[in-house]
Design an enzyme around this catalytic site. Structure first.
Site, PDB file in Angstrom:
ATOM      1  N   LYS A 172       0.866  -1.197   0.000  1.00  0.00           N
ATOM      2  CA  LYS A 172       0.000   0.000   0.000  1.00  0.00           C
ATOM      3  C   LYS A 172       0.891   1.232   0.000  1.00  0.00           C
ATOM      4  CE  LYS A 172      -2.459   0.985   3.853  1.00  0.00           C
ATOM      5  NZ  LYS A 172      -3.643   1.112   4.730  1.00  0.00           N
TER       6      LYS A 172
HETATM    7  C1  R5P Z   1      -2.606   4.712   8.386  1.00  0.00           C
HETATM    8  O1  R5P Z   1      -3.145   5.235   9.333  1.00  0.00           O
HETATM    9  C2  R5P Z   1      -3.187   3.542   7.827  1.00  0.00           C
HETATM   10  O2  R5P Z   1      -2.317   2.601   7.298  1.00  0.00           O
HETATM   11  C3  R5P Z   1      -4.334   3.771   6.887  1.00  0.00           C
HETATM   12  O3  R5P Z   1      -4.912   2.528   6.710  1.00  0.00           O
HETATM   13  C4  R5P Z   1      -3.957   4.327   5.527  1.00  0.00           C
HETATM   14  O4  R5P Z   1      -3.295   5.547   5.635  1.00  0.00           O
HETATM   15  C5  R5P Z   1      -5.162   4.451   4.620  1.00  0.00           C
HETATM   16  O5  R5P Z   1      -6.080   5.349   5.112  1.00  0.00           O
HETATM   17  P1  R5P Z   1      -6.314   6.768   4.431  1.00  0.00           P
HETATM   18  O6  R5P Z   1      -6.995   6.524   3.130  1.00  0.00           O
HETATM   19  O7  R5P Z   1      -7.171   7.515   5.408  1.00  0.00           O
HETATM   20  O8  R5P Z   1      -4.967   7.419   4.230  1.00  0.00           O
END
Ligand code: R5P
Length: 257
Positions: A172
């Site tokens: 990710k």
């Molecule tokens: C970090 O807090 C996490 O890995 C979140 O799952 C990631 O940042 C995705 O969330 P967002 O779309 O709010 O950035």
């Protein structure tokens, strides 16, 4: 790759399209009761049927998610510091046994390339992959960003490639200019995080661009659950990821909700 690993990956990436809409709701593991997730159940329950996979910590999963859900689970297994501390000071906090007990289809942890503890977090990823592969559990590496690092293709490309080299099964990262270069250098599937809340149309455009440039989905949080129409927003994101809708077409879905 054995059956267990492939079967679990198919629970995360929809086998009909090969793509995924993951709903990220793990923010509390370092941010506490984040805007939109203060009442976790109230926010997540209506969104859950529209997600292929829920990215969540064990505590919220055990206490706030209905075990009848058909949505698969990817468990965040790293943590340590709060938002007040040094974020890169993370360790593995949840065991493989716990992930299996909770019937997780995947587990995820952050690596902090360019931050004070990058070496420890990257080595932790290697160790987690060693353990997870023993049980056929895919590992998601999350490329967290060092405070001084630009979120550009060079830096994110570096972080994603390192994650893949260490054995992560999917990664990710953030969307950036020339995102296709990040995808080019990373042989495992990439999903994008949404990042801070931005206007709905911008978030949908970003999703469309990421998919066009090779992302295999999203693991999106704030741009869904902090929207004024969270269900509309997740349906709109789904249309882009799984049906190839444009941002404009998807925006109409969001508006209609
Ligand atoms: C970090 O807090 C996490 O890995 C979140 O799952 C990631 O940042 C995705 O969330 P967002 O779309 O709010 O950035």
């Amino acid at each position: 790759m054995d059956f267990g690993m492939r079967n679990r990956l198919n629970k995360i990436f929809n086998p009909d399209t090969g793509k995924t809409v993951m709903l990220a709701v793990d923010h509390g593991y370092f941010q506490g009761p984040t805007t939109g997730l203060r009442n976790f159940k109230q926010t997540v329950d209506p969104l859950l049927p529209h997600a292929d996979c829920l990215f969540v910590t064990r505590g919220m999963l055990r206490n706030c998610v209905d075990p009848k859900t058909k949505t698969s689970i990817c468990l965040r297994v790293s943590g340590g510091p709060s938002i007040l501390g040094e974020l890169s000071n993370e360790d593995i906090t949840t065991s493989i046994e716990e992930a299996i007990r909770l019937n997780a289809s995947g587990i995820g942890m952050s690596i902090f390339v360019g931050a004070p503890n990058e070496d420890r977090t990257i080595a932790n990823l290697g160790r987690l992959v060693n353990e997870a592969e023993r049980y056929g559990i895919p590992v998601l590496a999350i490329t967290a960003v060092g405070r001084d690092m630009a979120r550009d293709a060079r830096y994110l490309g570096l972080a994603c490639r390192i994650a893949a080299e260490l054995g992560a099964h999917f990664v990710k990262t953030y969307y950036c200019e020339d995102f296709y270069k990040v995808v080019e250098g990373c042989p495992v599937p990439i999903v994008i995080a949404g990042g801070k809340k931005i206007p709905e149309m911008d978030a949908l455009k970003m999703t469309e661009n990421a998919i066009k440039e090779g992302a295999l989905g999203v693991d999106m949080g704030r741009n869904i659950f902090q929207s004024d129409k969270p269900v509309g927003m997740i349906k709109a994101v789904r249309a882009i990821v799984h049906e190839g809708a444009t941002a404009e077409e998807a925006y109409k879905i969001y508006e209609k909700e």
